[in-house]
Design a protein around this motif. Structure first.
Motif: not given
Length: 404
Positions: A3-4, A189, A191, A196, A281-282, A284-285, A287
């Motif tokens: 995920d990260d 970000g 959620g 996102d 994903n990173r 969009r969140e 990060q």
């Protein structure tokens, strides 16, 4: 799947290689930031499917889809290669002015393209035919560009796929600016997976030497922009080999700008999908940016005006043919009984039908009216542009039998 992606900055030096002069070992501070695999050396590169078609595990990334998805990826790659083959033949017959081949890079493009969500935006260079396919762009629209009958007038809003960029590396700045706009629009970000969004910028190893690309890295890092920099390292910047451009693997450059980088086997569609998905994903969140280096090989020419036999060895090409991205997926499908001869025969017929449509459709593309170019500059034409249009119209009228 990770995920990260910050914990996935892996070493990519092949067995027996030594660090180039002036390089340093990663210290404990960097290991704390980017994860233990950086300090330990880690795997050579992210790979989930070997050239022999065998599934393998990776400590930080995994392919989380089933065999139906792999069948879909295989179909995507086969049809994308057929688009490339037909376009090359059309250029050889004088129907296209030029064509930028992608032969050998299908896995890098399909893996990245299928990792996208509908709301993500793509900024390509001039070779991302497979990504365009994934985003629903009609291949005939691409042929129109290279035939010179379309000035790039298709609406990117239809599929969140930007226009092809000929100015080397310029699209990375466009992508970073667009990503910064997404932040201000509140679509990063939150959620909400349906809201996102992220941006991906495609470029090659040669473009990584351009100032625009490095400037985009600075802005993306400074503003923590939701952008993935996806570099297809096909090892040749036209006729210039990668070792003359960089003393370290390209993905490691991201460290100097303050965001993580990962090298993935660009001939492995499963690994490319997994790594790109994690990077998106990173982003969009919230990060920030990631650099993905898809290590692949350009089995064809840079464009149809290029003769690669003048600057590279045939032995290299033959060695990379053994790593063909389509052949390895076919080996997996056959070895595991996922697909039978009927599947491959049906897909071959679909490819033949696509080829026929492209051949006939390309020749039928209408020539544009010269004055139509002024219709696609601004949503509302300006007085200055009206004056330019009228002047050009008068010039055309000076020729007998002019059509405008």
């Amino acid at each position: 799947m990770a995920d990260d992606i910050e914990g996935a900055h892996v070493s990519t030096q092949s067995s027996g290689d030594t660090p180039p002069p002036g390089s340093t070992q990663f210290g404990p501070d960097l290991a704390e930031v980017f994860g233990p695999s950086q300090q330990d050396g880690g795997p050579e590169l992210v790979q989930l499917l070997t050239p022999e078609g065998e599934r393998v595990e990776h400590p930080e990334f995994s392919f989380d889809l089933g065999d139906d998805a792999i069948l879909g990826f295989y179909r995507d790659m086969v049809l994308t290669r057929r688009i490339d083959t037909e376009a090359t033949a059309l250029q050889r017959h004088g129907e296209l002015g030029i064509w930028a081949q992608l032969l050998g890079q299908e896995a890098a493009q399909i893996g990245a393209g299928r990792a996208l969500r509908p709301q993500d935006f793509v900024f390509p260079t001039y070779r991302e035919h497979g990504v365009a396919w994934c985003k629903g762009v009609d291949p005939l629209d691409l042929l129109g560009l290279f035939r010179g009958v379309d000035q790039g007038s298709w609406n990117p809003a239809d599929n969140n796929f930007g226009l092809y960029t000929i100015v080397i590396g310029a699209q990375t700045l466009h992508a970073t600016g667009y990503a910064m706009g997404m932040q201000r629009d509140g679509v990063v970000g939150t959620g909400d997976p349906d809201r996102d969004a992220a941006v991906i910028a495609h470029f090659g190893d040669g473009a990584s030497s351009q100032g625009d690309v490095n400037e985009s890295f600075i802005f993306a890092a400074s503003y923590n922009a939701p952008v993935v920099f996806f570099c297809q390292n096909n090892q040749w910047a036209i006729s210039e080999p990668i070792e003359r451009q960089s003393r370290i693997p390209l993905y490691q450059r991201a460290l100097g700008f303050g965001f993580p980088g990962v090298r993935v086997d660009g001939n492995d569609v499963l690994a490319t999908y997994a790594v790109t998905k994690a990077a998106l994903n990173r982003a969009r969140e919230g990060q920030g940016p990631t650099f993905v280096e898809a290590y692949t090989y350009r089995m064809g020419a840079h464009t149809t005006t290029d003769d690669p036999t003048r600057y590279r060895l045939s032995d290299d090409l033959e060695r990379w043919k053994l790593k063909d991205p389509i052949a390895r997926v076919e080996a997996y499908l056959r070895r595991n009984g996922v697909a039978d001869d009927d599947f491959f025969a049906t897909l071959q017929q679909e490819a033949d039908d696509l080829g026929h449509r492209l051949r006939e459709g390309c020749k039928a593309l209408p020539d544009p009216q010269p004055l139509s170019i002024f219709d696609h500059v601004y949503s509302e034409i300006t007085d200055e542009l009206v004056a330019q249009r009228d002047g050009f119209a008068a010039y055309l009228d000076s020729f007998e039998g002019a059509h405008r």
